[in-house]
Motif scaffolding. Structure first.
Motif: not given
Length: 382
Positions: A58-60, A76-77, A82-85, A97-99
């Motif tokens: 989120v900082v990135v 990127e967010l 979509g990261t597994p697990a 962060g996206l919001a």
């Protein structure tokens, strides 16, 4: 967690702290590099779907957005989601962060949808409070100042029960909404309490809390025509607060207003120009802050006897205000300025009359905005 894993997370935490310091100093290239290193370190130690990894990502994203690389930040967010697990806490942080990014770009409906998804996840308290804060911010953007203030109050209560300094942040946000609502005595009490509570907090949070409290109180004072008192608070805030960033832009905009209210037109112009200079270094300045600059410019042009320029500035600001079922305090101030500019150009008072009606309907006939708009409607046209 074993010793080696703890050492790796300690290193990641230090990298993230350094990234945040660099971000505050507007050293975005360095900040991005450090935040990415922190995210990679957390991913190795805790897993790519863990909350600390998501926090660093989120900082990135925020740093990318600050550089005007908004499409990359969003991409990127969304990829991280979509990261597994992916853990629930991490998902909530990423969606919040996206919001915030979407809100800063004026994409309010998309921001609302992301916040809704975040709140439906069922995460732990800390990330849930962050999502609820994002929700309150968007409510305020959409003119729902009372609901936003109530949500901030509830968030502050929850954070206080946990002993978290997050309570200071949301209380400052609540005071801003109360100022817009015209509840000025509550703002004065809240600002005094906030500054007292910040004495036990660590820096930079303590200084930022006091600065935010002074800013909210100064806005309240200016809205009541106590411009000299507002000026004193804002000069103290600028002296104590961090240089640069969107917050400095707002502090200088508010100082410009306080000076203009005292008839010190040249000094108010200087502060407005300083606010613009800061804003020019911030390609991702939120629409809400850009509209504040436009409002300040409209008022400045009116004071300088240039209603045509004031009209252009007010229209530019209104174009940045979100659509909604009720007008925001900012939108009504811009409409008041626009109506005043039109009237001074001999084009009737329909805009001003409509603004007065909306002030009275949505904020009350005794509200400071309604009072100011009625005064503008009866002022000489010249």
């Amino acid at each position: 967690m074993g010793l080696f894993a703890r050492r790796k997370t300690d290193r990641a935490a230090e990298l993230l702290r350094r990234a945040l310091r660099a971000e505050q100093d507007e050293l975005y290239v360095e900040a991005e590099q450090l935040a990415r290193q922190a995210a990679e370190s957390y991913a190795r130690a805790a897993g790519p779907g863990a909350m600390p990894t998501a926090d660093a990502l989120v900082v990135v994203g925020r740093i990318l957005h600050a550089q005007g690389r908004t499409e990359q930040a969003e991409r990127e967010l969304r990829a991280a989601l979509g990261t597994p697990a992916l853990q629930a806490d991490g998902e909530v942080l990423l969606r919040s962060g996206l919001a915030k990014l979407l809100r800063n770009e004026g994409r309010y409906q998309e921001a609302v949808e992301e916040i809704g998804r975040a709140l439906a996840v069922g995460a732990s308290l800390a990330p849930t409070l962050i999502a609820r804060k994002a929700n309150a911010t968007v409510l305020a953007d959409l003119g729902r100042h009372r609901e936003a203030a109530e949500q901030y109050a509830a968030l502050g209560g929850a954070a206080r029960r946990e002993g978290w300094e997050f309570a200071l942040v949301v209380e400052s946000n609540r005071l801003a909404q109360l100022a817009y609502l015209g509840e000025h005595e509550a703002v004065e009490r809240g600002a005094a309490r906030l500054k007292a509570e910040s004495a036990g907090a660590a820096d930079p949070g303590a200084t930022l809390t006091r600065t935010s409290a002074n800013n909210s109180l100064a806005v309240s004072l200016s809205l009541r025509e106590r411009h000299a008192d507002a000026e004193d608070l804002l000069r103290r805030a600028l002296a104590a607060g961090p240089a640069g960033g969107s917050f400095e832009t707002i502090l200088r905009v508010n100082l410009s207003r306080a000076l203009l209210g005292q008839g010190r037109t040249e000094e108010s112009r200087t502060e407005l120009d300083a606010a613009r200079a800061v804003a020019e270094r911030l390609p991702a300045l939120p629409d809400a802050d850009r509209s504040a600059l436009d409002l300040a410019a409209a008022r400045q042009h009116l004071a300088e006897g240039d209603p045509a320029a004031a009209e252009r500035a007010a229209r530019a600001g209104l174009a940045l205000c979100p659509p909604g079922d009720r007008p925001t305090h900012r939108a009504l101030e811009l409409r008041t300025a626009l109506g005043t500019a039109e009237a001074r150009q001999g084009r009737g008072e329909q805009t001003l009359t409509a603004a007065i009606a909306d002030w009275e309907a949505h904020f009350g006939a005794a509200h400071h905005g309604a009072t100011a708009a009625r005064a503008a409607s009866t002022a000489p046209a010249g």
